[in-house]
Design a protein around this motif. Structure first.
Motif, PDB file in Angstrom:
ATOM      1  N   MET A 181      11.159  49.722 -32.101  1.00  0.00           N
ATOM      2  CA  MET A 181       9.952  49.783 -31.272  1.00  0.00           C
ATOM      3  C   MET A 181      10.166  48.982 -30.000  1.00  0.00           C
ATOM      4  O   MET A 181      10.530  47.805 -30.048  1.00  0.00           O
ATOM      5  CB  MET A 181       8.753  49.211 -32.036  1.00  0.00           C
ATOM      6  N   SER A 182       9.976  49.617 -28.855  1.00  0.00           N
ATOM      7  CA  SER A 182      10.069  48.868 -27.601  1.00  0.00           C
ATOM      8  C   SER A 182       8.782  48.084 -27.376  1.00  0.00           C
ATOM      9  O   SER A 182       7.696  48.498 -27.791  1.00  0.00           O
ATOM     10  CB  SER A 182      10.310  49.819 -26.430  1.00  0.00           C
ATOM     11  N   VAL A 183       8.925  46.952 -26.734  1.00  0.00           N
ATOM     12  CA  VAL A 183       7.802  46.045 -26.493  1.00  0.00           C
ATOM     13  C   VAL A 183       7.789  45.679 -25.018  1.00  0.00           C
ATOM     14  O   VAL A 183       8.848  45.483 -24.404  1.00  0.00           O
ATOM     15  CB  VAL A 183       7.938  44.770 -27.353  1.00  0.00           C
ATOM     16  N   GLN A 184       6.617  45.579 -24.446  1.00  0.00           N
ATOM     17  CA  GLN A 184       6.493  45.170 -23.054  1.00  0.00           C
ATOM     18  C   GLN A 184       5.965  43.740 -22.989  1.00  0.00           C
ATOM     19  O   GLN A 184       4.956  43.412 -23.621  1.00  0.00           O
ATOM     20  CB  GLN A 184       5.560  46.117 -22.293  1.00  0.00           C
ATOM     21  N   LEU A 185       6.655  42.881 -22.252  1.00  0.00           N
ATOM     22  CA  LEU A 185       6.281  41.476 -22.096  1.00  0.00           C
ATOM     23  C   LEU A 185       5.635  41.250 -20.737  1.00  0.00           C
ATOM     24  O   LEU A 185       6.175  41.670 -19.705  1.00  0.00           O
ATOM     25  CB  LEU A 185       7.533  40.596 -22.216  1.00  0.00           C
ATOM     26  N   SER A 186       4.502  40.590 -20.730  1.00  0.00           N
ATOM     27  CA  SER A 186       3.886  40.119 -19.483  1.00  0.00           C
ATOM     28  C   SER A 186       3.281  38.747 -19.737  1.00  0.00           C
ATOM     29  O   SER A 186       3.062  38.349 -20.889  1.00  0.00           O
ATOM     30  CB  SER A 186       2.820  41.101 -18.976  1.00  0.00           C
ATOM     31  N   TYR A 187       3.041  38.022 -18.678  1.00  0.00           N
ATOM     32  CA  TYR A 187       2.448  36.695 -18.828  1.00  0.00           C
ATOM     33  C   TYR A 187       1.780  36.305 -17.521  1.00  0.00           C
ATOM     34  O   TYR A 187       2.094  36.829 -16.453  1.00  0.00           O
ATOM     35  CB  TYR A 187       3.496  35.652 -19.228  1.00  0.00           C
ATOM     36  N   PHE A 188       0.843  35.376 -17.617  1.00  0.00           N
ATOM     37  CA  PHE A 188       0.127  34.928 -16.427  1.00  0.00           C
ATOM     38  C   PHE A 188      -0.433  33.535 -16.670  1.00  0.00           C
ATOM     39  O   PHE A 188      -0.478  33.048 -17.814  1.00  0.00           O
ATOM     40  CB  PHE A 188      -0.988  35.912 -16.053  1.00  0.00           C
ATOM     41  N   ILE A 189      -0.852  32.900 -15.602  1.00  0.00           N
ATOM     42  CA  ILE A 189      -1.311  31.509 -15.640  1.00  0.00           C
ATOM     43  C   ILE A 189      -2.819  31.452 -15.463  1.00  0.00           C
ATOM     44  O   ILE A 189      -3.389  32.174 -14.635  1.00  0.00           O
ATOM     45  CB  ILE A 189      -0.626  30.680 -14.525  1.00  0.00           C
ATOM     46  N   LYS A 190      -3.452  30.598 -16.218  1.00  0.00           N
ATOM     47  CA  LYS A 190      -4.886  30.350 -16.070  1.00  0.00           C
ATOM     48  C   LYS A 190      -5.124  28.858 -15.857  1.00  0.00           C
ATOM     49  O   LYS A 190      -4.431  28.016 -16.437  1.00  0.00           O
ATOM     50  CB  LYS A 190      -5.646  30.785 -17.330  1.00  0.00           C
ATOM     51  N   ASP A 191      -6.098  28.531 -15.045  1.00  0.00           N
ATOM     52  CA  ASP A 191      -6.573  27.155 -14.921  1.00  0.00           C
ATOM     53  C   ASP A 191      -7.759  26.971 -15.862  1.00  0.00           C
ATOM     54  O   ASP A 191      -8.699  27.780 -15.846  1.00  0.00           O
ATOM     55  CB  ASP A 191      -7.021  26.846 -13.489  1.00  0.00           C
ATOM     56  N   LEU A 192      -7.702  25.927 -16.666  1.00  0.00           N
ATOM     57  CA  LEU A 192      -8.773  25.633 -17.615  1.00  0.00           C
ATOM     58  C   LEU A 192      -9.515  24.382 -17.154  1.00  0.00           C
ATOM     59  O   LEU A 192      -9.073  23.254 -17.412  1.00  0.00           O
ATOM     60  CB  LEU A 192      -8.203  25.420 -19.024  1.00  0.00           C
ATOM     61  N   PRO A 193     -10.627  24.510 -16.455  1.00  0.00           N
ATOM     62  CA  PRO A 193     -11.396  23.327 -16.039  1.00  0.00           C
ATOM     63  C   PRO A 193     -12.052  22.668 -17.246  1.00  0.00           C
ATOM     64  O   PRO A 193     -12.581  23.348 -18.140  1.00  0.00           O
ATOM     65  CB  PRO A 193     -12.435  23.900 -15.081  1.00  0.00           C
ATOM     66  N   LEU A 194     -12.000  21.345 -17.289  1.00  0.00           N
ATOM     67  CA  LEU A 194     -12.561  20.597 -18.411  1.00  0.00           C
ATOM     68  C   LEU A 194     -13.996  20.159 -18.117  1.00  0.00           C
ATOM     69  O   LEU A 194     -14.369  19.945 -16.956  1.00  0.00           O
ATOM     70  CB  LEU A 194     -11.697  19.365 -18.696  1.00  0.00           C
ATOM     71  N   ARG A 206       1.466  38.140 -23.149  1.00  0.00           N
ATOM     72  CA  ARG A 206       0.968  39.382 -23.762  1.00  0.00           C
ATOM     73  C   ARG A 206       2.167  40.242 -24.150  1.00  0.00           C
ATOM     74  O   ARG A 206       3.060  40.492 -23.328  1.00  0.00           O
ATOM     75  CB  ARG A 206       0.069  40.140 -22.791  1.00  0.00           C
ATOM     76  N   LEU A 207       2.209  40.656 -25.398  1.00  0.00           N
ATOM     77  CA  LEU A 207       3.212  41.595 -25.884  1.00  0.00           C
ATOM     78  C   LEU A 207       2.506  42.890 -26.264  1.00  0.00           C
ATOM     79  O   LEU A 207       1.506  42.859 -26.994  1.00  0.00           O
ATOM     80  CB  LEU A 207       3.943  41.047 -27.113  1.00  0.00           C
ATOM     81  N   GLU A 208       3.025  44.017 -25.790  1.00  0.00           N
ATOM     82  CA  GLU A 208       2.379  45.297 -26.058  1.00  0.00           C
ATOM     83  C   GLU A 208       3.391  46.284 -26.615  1.00  0.00           C
ATOM     84  O   GLU A 208       4.502  46.412 -26.086  1.00  0.00           O
ATOM     85  CB  GLU A 208       1.761  45.850 -24.775  1.00  0.00           C
ATOM     86  N   GLY A 209       3.013  46.954 -27.707  1.00  0.00           N
ATOM     87  CA  GLY A 209       3.902  47.937 -28.294  1.00  0.00           C
ATOM     88  C   GLY A 209       3.202  48.767 -29.349  1.00  0.00           C
ATOM     89  O   GLY A 209       2.344  48.254 -30.083  1.00  0.00           O
ATOM     90  N   ALA A 210       3.526  50.060 -29.416  1.00  0.00           N
ATOM     91  CA  ALA A 210       2.995  50.984 -30.427  1.00  0.00           C
ATOM     92  C   ALA A 210       1.475  51.022 -30.451  1.00  0.00           C
ATOM     93  O   ALA A 210       0.852  51.136 -31.508  1.00  0.00           O
ATOM     94  CB  ALA A 210       3.535  50.613 -31.808  1.00  0.00           C
ATOM     95  N   GLY A 211       0.870  50.883 -29.269  1.00  0.00           N
ATOM     96  CA  GLY A 211      -0.583  50.986 -29.182  1.00  0.00           C
ATOM     97  C   GLY A 211      -1.334  49.713 -29.492  1.00  0.00           C
ATOM     98  O   GLY A 211      -2.573  49.721 -29.535  1.00  0.00           O
ATOM     99  N   PHE A 212      -0.628  48.619 -29.721  1.00  0.00           N
ATOM    100  CA  PHE A 212      -1.259  47.332 -29.998  1.00  0.00           C
ATOM    101  C   PHE A 212      -0.777  46.295 -28.975  1.00  0.00           C
ATOM    102  O   PHE A 212       0.238  46.497 -28.308  1.00  0.00           O
ATOM    103  CB  PHE A 212      -0.902  46.834 -31.399  1.00  0.00           C
ATOM    104  N   TYR A 213      -1.523  45.191 -28.875  1.00  0.00           N
ATOM    105  CA  TYR A 213      -1.043  44.085 -28.056  1.00  0.00           C
ATOM    106  C   TYR A 213      -1.318  42.775 -28.778  1.00  0.00           C
ATOM    107  O   TYR A 213      -2.216  42.671 -29.620  1.00  0.00           O
ATOM    108  CB  TYR A 213      -1.693  44.084 -26.666  1.00  0.00           C
TER     109      TYR A 213
END
Length: 339
Positions: A1-14, A34-41
């Motif tokens: 199963m092939s998988v697609q990798l993505s990622y991103f940054i968030k700022d979390l204010p306290l 985020r990993l996505e493959g076979a209709g799921f993430y």
């Protein structure tokens, strides 16, 4: 199963400035995978941390190095991906944690189960989390305590007036206290303080000494009136055995250990050595906190209040209250990012 990798940054204010013995912050940066493959993430998370040298840049670089392996689909389980990916994350367990967590989320969804179901754990066995009160003026610490009425508080210490702080806080609540000095004390201080802290309703002391002060910890372990828990002294799997005879319990942080996969092994090893176990958080969003909740039935204690400390949470996940834990609808870890 092939998988697609993505990622991103968030700022979390306290909600409030969060101060411990060696740092303060008003905003926490976090990396979400985020990993996505076979209709799921699947989603995973790791916060940045200057104390450990973990940055957005070096976490991103590790993920890019691992991308060919991840997207090749040449792995069937999160454990297999973790083992094959070790070479890319040897010096960056934080990045590996985010990837491992996302892999577990994706894997359990593909199996049609919640993660705790796949692990054959019972959510009714989850211990109540503590709520953390960071270092501040005594008035501000009291204000934070009154803002969130909770049965268990973790009190961050490491000041010149630690006992006075606990004495004052005790006047305002009957809640159980846990003390975390984040390496700030000497052995003499820890032993001396432990007797009054016990009288003040403290359950245990977390990481009272510097992580390398082994001789001091031998004394504290033998002479303290309270149990002691390792945090900075127990980061990776090889540290668990070293904590035997120095600590009564260990606090495993998923981000420092490298994810759920090694954390599960650390928990089982500690139990086999007669130590109690806790999993702690690093002020993650509900992505990381929900992952902790799924393995919490294994634990004696849990510290998963990170999302409760945020002014704004970019995710929806587990709901935590003094009466229990409610998991989000859906399989896997189940946390979702807000639109």
């Amino acid at each position: 199963m092939s998988v697609q990798l993505s990622y991103f940054i968030k700022d979390l204010p306290l909600k409030h400035t969060f101060t411990i013995a060696h740092q303060s912050r008003d905003v926490q940066d976090t990396l979400i995978v985020r990993l996505e493959g076979a209709g799921f993430y699947g989603l995973g998370e790791s916060t940045t941390n200057p104390f450990y040298g973990m940055t957005v840049e070096n976490m991103s670089a590790c993920l890019e190095a691992a991308r060919p392996l991840v997207e090749s689909g040449d792995w069937e389980t999160p454990e297999e991906l973790w083992e094959k990916g070790k070479e890319f994350f040897a010096y960056n367990p934080f990045a590996q944690c985010a990837l491992d967590m996302a892999a577990w989320d994706l894997f359990a969804k593909q199996k049609g189960k919640k993660l705790y179901e796949y692990l054959e754990l019972n959510p009714k066995d989850i211990p109540l989390t503590n709520f953390t009160i960071g270092i501040a003026t005594v008035d501000k610490m009291v204000e934070k305590m009154k803002e969130v009425d909770w049965p268990i508080y973790k009190i961050k210490l490491g000041t010149a007036d630690d006992l006075a702080i606990v004495r004052e806080l005790r006047k305002h609540t009957d809640a159980v206290f846990r003390i975390d000095a984040n390496c700030a004390w000497t052995a003499d201080q820890a032993i001396r303080y432990s007797f009054e802290l016990k009288d003040l309703g403290v359950e245990f002391m977390e990481q009272p000494l510097a992580k390398d002060d082994l001789e001091g910890m031998k004394r504290v372990y033998a002479e303290s009136a309270l149990p002691v828990m390792a945090d900075e002294s127990c980061i990776i799997e090889s540290d668990v055995k070293k904590c035997q005879g120095l600590f009564h319990a260990i606090n495993v942080k998923l981000v420092k250990a490298g994810g759920i996969t090694p954390a599960l092994r650390m928990i089982h090893e500690a139990k086999s050595l007669g130590m109690k176990t806790m999993v702690g958080c690093m002020t993650e969003s509900s992505v990381g906190i929900t992952a902790i909740a799924h393995i919490a039935p294994l634990l004696d204690y849990v510290d998963m209040d990170g999302a409760m400390l945020l002014a704004e949470d970019p995710a929806i996940g587990v709901d935590i209250s003094p009466v229990g834990v409610t998991f989000p609808v859906g399989n896997g870890i189940g946390a979702k990012l807000k639109a």
